[in-house]
Design an enzyme around this catalytic site. Structure first.
Site, PDB file in Angstrom:
ATOM      1  N   ARG A 265       0.849  -1.201   0.000  1.00 32.13           N
ATOM      2  CA  ARG A 265       0.000   0.000   0.000  1.00 32.13           C
ATOM      3  C   ARG A 265       0.885   1.252   0.000  1.00 32.13           C
ATOM      4  O   ARG A 265       0.598   2.235  -0.695  1.00 32.13           O
ATOM      5  CB  ARG A 265      -0.943  -0.002   1.224  1.00 32.13           C
ATOM      6  CG  ARG A 265      -2.121  -0.954   1.079  1.00 32.13           C
ATOM      7  CD  ARG A 265      -3.098  -0.831   2.251  1.00 32.13           C
ATOM      8  NE  ARG A 265      -2.647  -1.480   3.465  1.00 32.13           N
ATOM      9  CZ  ARG A 265      -2.906  -2.736   3.813  1.00 32.13           C
ATOM     10  NH1 ARG A 265      -3.652  -3.511   3.032  1.00 32.13           N
ATOM     11  NH2 ARG A 265      -2.458  -3.246   4.938  1.00 32.13           N
TER      12      ARG A 265
ATOM     13  N   ASP B 224     -15.083  -5.398  -6.384  1.00 28.52           N
ATOM     14  CA  ASP B 224     -15.125  -6.591  -5.529  1.00 28.52           C
ATOM     15  C   ASP B 224     -16.525  -7.191  -5.641  1.00 28.52           C
ATOM     16  O   ASP B 224     -17.500  -6.478  -5.885  1.00 28.52           O
ATOM     17  CB  ASP B 224     -14.828  -6.245  -4.058  1.00 28.52           C
ATOM     18  CG  ASP B 224     -14.368  -7.462  -3.269  1.00 28.52           C
ATOM     19  OD1 ASP B 224     -13.155  -7.597  -3.035  1.00 28.52           O
ATOM     20  OD2 ASP B 224     -15.227  -8.291  -2.899  1.00 28.52           O
ATOM     21  N   SER B 225     -16.599  -8.515  -5.445  1.00 29.45           N
ATOM     22  CA  SER B 225     -17.907  -9.170  -5.553  1.00 29.45           C
ATOM     23  C   SER B 225     -18.668  -9.148  -4.236  1.00 29.45           C
ATOM     24  O   SER B 225     -19.822  -9.547  -4.192  1.00 29.45           O
ATOM     25  CB  SER B 225     -17.722 -10.610  -6.029  1.00 29.45           C
ATOM     26  OG  SER B 225     -16.823 -11.270  -5.168  1.00 29.45           O
TER      27      SER B 225
ATOM     28  N   ASP C 182      -5.229  -8.143  -6.723  1.00 28.98           N
ATOM     29  CA  ASP C 182      -4.899  -8.853  -5.481  1.00 28.98           C
ATOM     30  C   ASP C 182      -5.988  -9.884  -5.191  1.00 28.98           C
ATOM     31  O   ASP C 182      -6.776  -9.726  -4.254  1.00 28.98           O
ATOM     32  CB  ASP C 182      -4.765  -7.850  -4.326  1.00 28.98           C
ATOM     33  CG  ASP C 182      -4.326  -8.532  -3.031  1.00 28.98           C
ATOM     34  OD1 ASP C 182      -3.724  -9.620  -3.098  1.00 28.98           O
ATOM     35  OD2 ASP C 182      -4.599  -7.970  -1.946  1.00 28.98           O
TER      36      ASP C 182
ATOM     37  N   PHE D 235     -10.353  -6.735  -6.843  1.00 32.69           N
ATOM     38  CA  PHE D 235     -10.437  -7.521  -5.595  1.00 32.69           C
ATOM     39  C   PHE D 235     -10.105  -6.587  -4.433  1.00 32.69           C
ATOM     40  O   PHE D 235      -9.216  -6.851  -3.620  1.00 32.69           O
ATOM     41  CB  PHE D 235      -9.465  -8.715  -5.622  1.00 32.69           C
ATOM     42  CG  PHE D 235      -9.582  -9.585  -6.848  1.00 32.69           C
ATOM     43  CD1 PHE D 235     -10.558 -10.576  -6.935  1.00 32.69           C
ATOM     44  CD2 PHE D 235      -8.724  -9.399  -7.938  1.00 32.69           C
ATOM     45  CE1 PHE D 235     -10.658 -11.375  -8.073  1.00 32.69           C
ATOM     46  CE2 PHE D 235      -8.828 -10.197  -9.068  1.00 32.69           C
ATOM     47  CZ  PHE D 235      -9.794 -11.192  -9.138  1.00 32.69           C
TER      48      PHE D 235
ATOM     49  N   CYS E 221      -1.516 -14.945  -3.552  1.00 34.71           N
ATOM     50  CA  CYS E 221      -1.304 -15.398  -2.166  1.00 34.71           C
ATOM     51  C   CYS E 221      -1.454 -16.908  -2.089  1.00 34.71           C
ATOM     52  O   CYS E 221      -1.721 -17.457  -1.023  1.00 34.71           O
ATOM     53  CB  CYS E 221      -2.234 -14.675  -1.199  1.00 34.71           C
ATOM     54  SG  CYS E 221      -3.969 -14.909  -1.546  1.00 34.71           S
TER      55      CYS E 221
HETATM   56  N1  SAH Z   1      -6.759  -6.367  -1.851  1.00 35.85           N
HETATM   57  C1  SAH Z   1      -7.465  -6.572  -0.617  1.00 35.85           C
HETATM   58  C2  SAH Z   1      -7.583  -8.029  -0.246  1.00 35.85           C
HETATM   59  C3  SAH Z   1      -8.233  -8.887  -1.298  1.00 35.85           C
HETATM   60  S1  SAH Z   1      -9.004 -10.289  -0.642  1.00 35.85           S
HETATM   61  C4  SAH Z   1      -6.821  -5.741   0.483  1.00 35.85           C
HETATM   62  O1  SAH Z   1      -5.699  -5.271   0.297  1.00 35.85           O
HETATM   63  O2  SAH Z   1      -7.429  -5.570   1.536  1.00 35.85           O
HETATM   64  C5  SAH Z   1      -9.835 -10.934  -2.016  1.00 35.85           C
HETATM   65  C6  SAH Z   1     -11.130 -10.235  -2.329  1.00 35.85           C
HETATM   66  O3  SAH Z   1     -11.562 -10.735  -3.577  1.00 35.85           O
HETATM   67  C7  SAH Z   1     -12.291 -10.470  -1.378  1.00 35.85           C
HETATM   68  O4  SAH Z   1     -12.766  -9.239  -0.931  1.00 35.85           O
HETATM   69  C8  SAH Z   1     -13.374 -11.171  -2.207  1.00 35.85           C
HETATM   70  O5  SAH Z   1     -14.682 -10.689  -1.914  1.00 35.85           O
HETATM   71  C9  SAH Z   1     -12.984 -10.782  -3.586  1.00 35.85           C
HETATM   72  N2  SAH Z   1     -13.328 -11.698  -4.683  1.00 35.85           N
HETATM   73  C10 SAH Z   1     -13.115 -13.027  -4.774  1.00 35.85           C
HETATM   74  N3  SAH Z   1     -13.426 -13.477  -6.009  1.00 35.85           N
HETATM   75  C11 SAH Z   1     -13.850 -12.405  -6.732  1.00 35.85           C
HETATM   76  C12 SAH Z   1     -14.275 -12.211  -8.076  1.00 35.85           C
HETATM   77  N4  SAH Z   1     -14.310 -13.223  -8.942  1.00 35.85           N
HETATM   78  N5  SAH Z   1     -14.607 -10.971  -8.470  1.00 35.85           N
HETATM   79  C13 SAH Z   1     -14.558  -9.931  -7.597  1.00 35.85           C
HETATM   80  N6  SAH Z   1     -14.131 -10.046  -6.329  1.00 35.85           N
HETATM   81  C14 SAH Z   1     -13.781 -11.272  -5.895  1.00 35.85           C
END
Ligand code: SAH
Length: 409
Positions: A222, A263-264, A313, A241, A353
């Protein structure tokens, strides 16, 4: 529960099969059933789950103290390589104290820190994250579960008055543990704990947030985004994400002209909006977009959108080595699409990850995406979790978060 961690350790001893001592001699802490004598396997079954055992080679030479995990494919985890230092309350107190001391230097950057990171800190399966004054623990191995009272005492001895357990994780299930969420010491955690990081505020829900509540591991990344943005001219940012918006807030605060966050999860976006206001960033241009990233990227492509910085991410696409091929295709797809959305000179920060995907493989996947996207890109930097998530030099399996910073030419 007849947990005997405050009692003297009962002397239990097993032997490995001939030639199977090599990994322990290299201080690698994991042993699978194939390395253990039949009597040893039976002993692990007979003893309480997580009970310490002296592990010897086939000739009876001491190698390590390990705790048995009767339900797991990792059947033994070594806690000590000193015969005179079996795992007990004193050893745990010492290791926890040392792990806390090593994190002191990070306090300036943030009061959300990983204080104990399992095998890397000599405490297999134990995670302790600290959100201001609130400790959140994950007990993810039978050995750590066996010593849970000693662990709580060791954390209390660090001046911590509130300890919450978040062992509702896949790792705990693989160990056959069924602990979930509970207050282990002190008061119920506040619904939202306010933490600071590089001048931003985040509000952590330790009960319902991912992992122990927050992606502490992305702190340095970040900060990196903020540095990149400060050096650009009002860039347009896409954060895929985004979860509760960590990268998005860092981007706005650093001067991004617009941040589109995908995000979903509706509840994650709701939390993100709240954090945006609490940081006085509510007037910034952008959008919290509830969508599947795969579809969102395709839509942006169709509309000919362009960005100066894109973050990818995603969640762990490969939960185990069996999922590597499918995960590789998914990583390639999102990276390929993101590369086509980048302006020349724009940055892509792409993460994985998945422990099962090595940095080397991840780099190859991204190289494939660059070729298929028909763009040129340079690798500027390899990224990882912050220094509060160390990796033991003899246990590379502990490294899970990896990322690449690419710049489109
Ligand atoms: N980048 C974030 C952490 C990501 S965690 C941070 O720094 O805080 C992964 C995220 O992906 C979750 O919030 C989950 O809801 C989302 N997610 C998982 N599959 C997804 C998809 N196909 N499309 C959109 N979001 C998704």
């Amino acid at each position: 529960m007849a947990k005997s961690q405050s009692q003297p350790v009962v002397a239990a001893l097993l032997r490995l099969r001939p030639g199977k001592e090599r990994s322990l001699l290299r201080r690698h802490p994991w042993l699978y059933p194939g390395a253990i004598s039949d009597e040893g396997i039976k002993l692990i079954e007979r003893l309480p789950s997580g009970h310490p055992i002296a592990v010897c080679d086939a000739k009876g030479q001491f190698l390590a103290w390990a705790c048995g995990s009767p339900r797991s494919s990792i059947r033994l985890r070594a806690w000590s390589f000193q015969e005179k230092e079996p795992p007990d309350a004193a050893l745990i107190a010492k290791r926890v104290s040392q792990a806390f001391a090593r994190r002191r230097a990070i306090l300036e950057q943030s009061n959300a820190r990983r204080m104990v990171f399992a095998e890397a800190d000599g405490l297999p399966g134990l995670i302790v994250d600290l959100y201001d004054e609130q400790a959140v623990v994950q007990i993810l191995s039978a050995g750590a579960d066996y010593f849970r009272a000693a662990i709580v005492d060791a954390i209390k001895a660090q001046g911590i008055d509130a300890i919450y357990e978040r062992s509702d994780a896949a790792g705990a299930q693989r160990e056959g543990l069924n602990a979930g969420q509970a207050v282990l010491h002190g008061a119920e955690p506040a619904p939202l704990i306010s933490i600071h990081e590089h001048g931003l505020r985040f509000f952590v829900d330790v009960r319902q947030g991912h992992k122990t509540g927050f992606y502490i591991d992305q702190r340095d990344n970040r900060a990196l985004i903020a540095d990149l943005i400060k050096a650009m001219d009002a860039p347009r940012v896409l954060n895929c994400f985004c979860y509760t918006g960590g990268f998005s807030l860092a981007a706005w605060a650093a001067g991004a002209a617009e941040v589109i966050s995908v995000d979903s999860s509706e509840s994650a976006l709701e939390h993100a909006r709240k954090q945006q206001s609490l940081n006085n960033l509510q007037d910034r241009q952008g959008r919290w977009w509830e969508a599947n990233v795969f579809e969102a990227l395709a839509g942006l492509q169709r509309e000919g959108e362009r960005f100066d910085l894109i973050v990818l991410d995603p969640p762990k696409f490969a939960p185990s080595s069996q999922h590597v091929d499918r995960a590789a295709r998914a990583y390639k797809e999102i990276n390929l699409k993101a590369l086509t959305l980048l302006r020349p000179g724009g940055y892509l920060l792409s993460f994985s990850c998945s422990g099962a995907i090595s940095l080397d493989l991840f780099q190859k996947i991204l190289a494939g995406a660059v070729i298929d996207a028909g763009v040129d890109a340079q690798l500027l930097r390899r990224l990882a979790a912050g220094v509060d998530h160390p990796m033991s030099m003899v246990h590379p399996e502990g490294e899970y978060l990896k990322g690449l910073l690419l710049q489109r030419v």
